[in-house]
Design an enzyme around this catalytic site. Structure first.
Site, mmCIF file in Angstrom:
data_model
loop_
_atom_site.group_PDB
_atom_site.id
_atom_site.type_symbol
_atom_site.label_atom_id
_atom_site.label_comp_id
_atom_site.label_asym_id
_atom_site.label_seq_id
_atom_site.Cartn_x
_atom_site.Cartn_y
_atom_site.Cartn_z
ATOM 1 N N GLY A 37 0.803 -1.218 0.000
ATOM 2 C CA GLY A 37 0.000 0.000 0.000
ATOM 3 C C GLY A 37 0.833 1.263 0.000
ATOM 4 N N ASN A 93 9.542 -7.782 10.584
ATOM 5 C CA ASN A 93 10.184 -6.748 9.772
ATOM 6 C C ASN A 93 11.680 -6.619 10.012
ATOM 7 O OD1 ASN A 93 7.712 -6.323 8.666
ATOM 8 N ND2 ASN A 93 7.327 -4.347 9.627
ATOM 9 N N ARG A 119 1.426 15.206 9.646
ATOM 10 C CA ARG A 119 0.269 15.098 10.541
ATOM 11 C C ARG A 119 0.212 16.294 11.481
ATOM 12 N NH1 ARG A 119 1.091 8.645 11.757
ATOM 13 N NH2 ARG A 119 -0.561 7.873 10.356
ATOM 14 N N HIS A 138 9.872 7.558 16.156
ATOM 15 C CA HIS A 138 8.726 7.414 15.251
ATOM 16 C C HIS A 138 7.725 6.397 15.786
ATOM 17 C CE1 HIS A 138 6.462 7.652 11.555
ATOM 18 N NE2 HIS A 138 6.713 6.398 11.223
#
Length: 312
Positions: free
Chosen positions: A11, A94, A153, A177
């Site tokens: 995505g 990951n 944001r 983060h």
């Protein structure tokens, strides 16, 4: 200038590839890689967009073909968050993906700038650094954790709350983060006054904005489109700086000699070799000072986790 996107069928990767195809400087090359067999087709699809950016796509277990000659590598490969997961839950899968891809970068394009999107960024960036060190090709000026999503944001939420133009809003974001390690410096927003309640509410919303999207998508994904935009903004800034444009500053998570932690996000001046200068982030309010100090134990633990993962 050649930009490679690893994880290009996901995505984030597809959104990022679309933005790069339409916005990279004329004459650029864009190469897409993902383990998914659809990836060459994504490249064919994007190749029909009429811009002077050549595009190729590669799939399978070996990203070598996509990395040959790359100046910039943007890595979004990995699994995404689902409801009930936080970024640290992603680590088990990951971490190995980033270790393998960083190793390939060290082998195929050792002088490329590498921007890491894959979460948990606080940990995946140190993993990449350790892999590059082991290969003898680590240049701390050329490794970045892309934290731009926290910046956009912050700017979006401030603009909406105060009814001011986004063109007039700049919010530095420091730290890391994830969760409490994300610290927007709202005290530095020019021409705007916040109440203590507004600062506390905004800070919490910015820190938890990723969860807001995960829950809103009801199991259908995480923040892919806004992250694609954020990664494109950072990647395009980096390309412009590498090509010699002056004065480009982005907040990013780097090995920059911070007094706080080995890796720390703060404003960075980009240049022809990646990081030209890590900039001071300026004066903090009492609220921000306390938040910064309170995050450091978590941030340092995240970094150590990455270093120890590579060390075995």
């Amino acid at each position: 200038m050649k930009v490679a996107v690893l994880g290009a069928a996901g995505g984030i990767g597809q959104a990022l590839a679309l933005l790069l195809k339409t916005q990279l400087p004329a004459g650029s090359e864009l190469s897409l890689y993902d383990i998914a067999p659809v990836t060459p087709g994504v490249a064919v699809d994007l190749s029909h967009i009429p811009t002077d950016v050549t595009i190729t796509g590669f799939s399978g277990i070996d990203p070598t073909a996509a990395l040959v000659g790359a100046d910039v590598v943007l890595i979004s490969a990995g699994v995404a968050r689902k409801p009930g997961m936080d970024r640290s839950d992603l680590f088990n899968i990951n971490a190995g993906i980033i270790k393998n891809l960083a190793s390939k970068c060290a082998e195929v394009c050792p002088t490329a700038c590498i921007g890491i999107i894959t979460n948990p960024v606080n940990t995946t960036v140190p993993i990449a650094a350790e892999v590059l060190k082991q290969a003898g090709v680590y240049d701390k000026r050329k490794l970045f954790g892309i934290t731009t999503l926290d910046v956009i944001r912050s700017e979006t939420f401030v603009s909406a709350l105060k009814g001011i133009s986004l063109a007039d809003v700049a919010v530095p974001v420091i730290g890391g983060h994830s969760g409490a390690t994300i610290l927007p410096l709202l005290s530095q927003v020019k021409g705007v006054e916040f109440t203590a309640e507004e600062i506390a509410t905004l800070t919490t919303r910015i820190q938890n904005a990723g969860t807001e999207v995960v829950e809103a998508k009801a199991g259908g994904g995480s923040a892919t489109l806004s992250m694609g935009h954020a990664a494109a903004r950072f990647g395009l800034s980096l390309v412009r700086a590498l090509q010699g444009e002056k004065g480009i500053v982005e907040c990013t998570y780097v090995d920059g000699g911070s007094e706080h932690a080995t890796f720390f996000a703060q404003p960075v001046l980009l240049g022809k070799n990646g990081v030209e200068e890590v900039l001071a982030y300026g004066d903090l309010s009492d609220f921000e000072t306390n938040a910064r100090d309170a995050m450091l134990e978590e941030l340092k633990a995240n970094i150590t986790l990455g270093e120890e993962f590579v060390a075995g």
